[in-house]
Design an enzyme around this catalytic site. Structure first.
Site, PDB file in Angstrom:
ATOM      1  N   ASN A   9       0.871  -1.178   0.000  1.00 47.62           N
ATOM      2  CA  ASN A   9       0.000   0.000   0.000  1.00 47.62           C
ATOM      3  C   ASN A   9       0.908   1.227   0.000  1.00 47.62           C
ATOM      4  O   ASN A   9       1.502   1.557   1.014  1.00 47.62           O
ATOM      5  CB  ASN A   9      -0.886  -0.050   1.254  1.00 47.62           C
ATOM      6  N   LYS A  11       0.129   4.295  -0.291  1.00 49.85           N
ATOM      7  CA  LYS A  11      -0.483   5.495   0.310  1.00 49.85           C
ATOM      8  C   LYS A  11      -0.230   6.716  -0.577  1.00 49.85           C
ATOM      9  O   LYS A  11      -0.184   6.578  -1.796  1.00 49.85           O
ATOM     10  CB  LYS A  11       0.029   5.694   1.742  1.00 49.85           C
ATOM     11  N   HIS A  95      -9.505   1.231   4.623  1.00 53.27           N
ATOM     12  CA  HIS A  95      -8.247   1.381   5.365  1.00 53.27           C
ATOM     13  C   HIS A  95      -8.487   2.309   6.559  1.00 53.27           C
ATOM     14  O   HIS A  95      -9.264   3.263   6.472  1.00 53.27           O
ATOM     15  CB  HIS A  95      -7.157   1.943   4.445  1.00 53.27           C
ATOM     16  N   GLU A  97      -6.875   4.686   7.721  1.00 52.02           N
ATOM     17  CA  GLU A  97      -6.637   6.116   7.457  1.00 52.02           C
ATOM     18  C   GLU A  97      -7.864   6.742   6.791  1.00 52.02           C
ATOM     19  O   GLU A  97      -8.175   7.909   7.011  1.00 52.02           O
ATOM     20  CB  GLU A  97      -5.368   6.280   6.606  1.00 52.02           C
ATOM     21  N   GLU A 167      -5.525  -4.908  10.444  1.00 47.54           N
ATOM     22  CA  GLU A 167      -4.474  -3.917  10.697  1.00 47.54           C
ATOM     23  C   GLU A 167      -4.770  -3.172  11.992  1.00 47.54           C
ATOM     24  O   GLU A 167      -5.544  -2.206  11.990  1.00 47.54           O
ATOM     25  CB  GLU A 167      -4.421  -2.919   9.543  1.00 47.54           C
ATOM     26  N   GLY A 173       2.499   2.153  10.849  1.00 48.79           N
ATOM     27  CA  GLY A 173       3.475   3.223  10.726  1.00 48.79           C
ATOM     28  C   GLY A 173       4.150   3.590  12.037  1.00 48.79           C
ATOM     29  O   GLY A 173       4.797   4.632  12.135  1.00 48.79           O
ATOM     30  N   SER A 213       3.362  -2.239  10.322  1.00 48.06           N
ATOM     31  CA  SER A 213       4.815  -2.330  10.508  1.00 48.06           C
ATOM     32  C   SER A 213       5.397  -3.694  10.120  1.00 48.06           C
ATOM     33  O   SER A 213       6.297  -4.197  10.791  1.00 48.06           O
ATOM     34  CB  SER A 213       5.195  -1.956  11.945  1.00 48.06           C
TER      35      SER A 213
END
Ligand code: PGA
Length: 251
Positions: A9, A11, A95, A97, A167, A173, A213
């Site tokens: 991904n 991003k 996702h 985010e 996730e 991250g 991660s």
């Protein structure tokens, strides 16, 4: 058996030129990788050009989001059929985010998943709890709500076009990975939920990816867990060597 999936991904990173450079470097590094579905997800503007660059390779293309209508007066949106037209076989949906910054809800996830499948795409549906939710012992309840809401109404057959990505938000991250045991526990829960709400067969064939991660040095232990069928990789997918090392986890 379930074919593992390693998806990158990207991003909001990489111009068209940079995206092409990355796949040019990546192709030879993964050309010999057998029995793994390898996917990259660049930004919308790079999809068409990256698709051309991937032609004939063993790397598949995903978008990072889609809308649920096929066309219409929806300024700024991109339809699943248009992603297919650009060369995508997959699309990431829900996702964290997007849930956190762009108002994505289980209801919109559900509409997008159905539209993606109708357009012939495979939906990579993301779920995951925040740190506060984990600390409040709400992990399973959150995952159940997100999965049930996001996948509601799907026919058991539709599961051949669904991949789930677990996730944990606190691991994205941050450099903090869920331990193999923590991840396995949630993956097994997801599979049992799908068996209970849809069918045993849907559950047995479903690929459940871990994300948060993932790096070359932790992929092997994660993949050794019985219900972890691959990874959704953010940061480490932006570099050809580290992403290739993750896809070659078995080697
Ligand atoms: P990360 O991102 O690998 O950089 O933690 C994973 C993701 O958000 O899909």
């Amino acid at each position: 058996m379930r074919t593992p999936v390693i998806a990158g991904n990207w991003k909001l990173f990489k111009t068209i030129g940079e995206a092409i450079g990355l796949v040019k470097d990546l192709k030879p590094l993964v050309a010999g990788t057998k029995g793994v579905e390898i996917i990259v997800a660049p930004v919308f503007t790079a999809l068409g050009r990256v698709a051309d660059e991937l032609a004939g390779s063993n790397i598949l293309l995903a978008a990072q989001d889609c809308y649920w209508e096929e066309e219409g007066a929806f300024t700024g949106e991109v339809a699943p059929g248009m992603l297919k037209d650009a060369g995508c076989s997959h699309v990431i949906i829900g996702h964290s985010e997007r849930r956190q910054y762009f108002g994505e809800t289980d209801v919109t996830v559900n509409k997008k998943v159905k539209a993606a499948i109708n357009a012939g795409l495979t939906a990579i549906v993301c779920v995951g709890e925040t740190l506060a939710e984990r600390e409040a012992d709400k992990t399973f309840a959150i995952i159940e709500t997100q999965l049930w809401g996001g996948l509601e109404g799907l026919a058991p057959e539709a599961f051949s076009k669904v991949v789930v990505a677990y996730e944990p938000v606190w691991a994205i991250g941050t450099g903090k990975t869920a331990s193999d045991t923590q991840a396995q526990e949630v993956h097994a829960f997801i599979r049992s939920l799908i068996a209970r709400c849809f069918s045993q067969e849907s559950a047995a064939g479903l690929r459940i990816l871990y994300g948060g991660s993932v790096k070359p040095d932790n992929i092997k232990e994660l993949m050794a867990q019985p219900d972890i069928d691959g990874a959704l990789v953010g940061g480490a997918s932006l570099n050809s060597a580290s992403f290739a090392a993750i896809t070659n986890f078995a080697g």
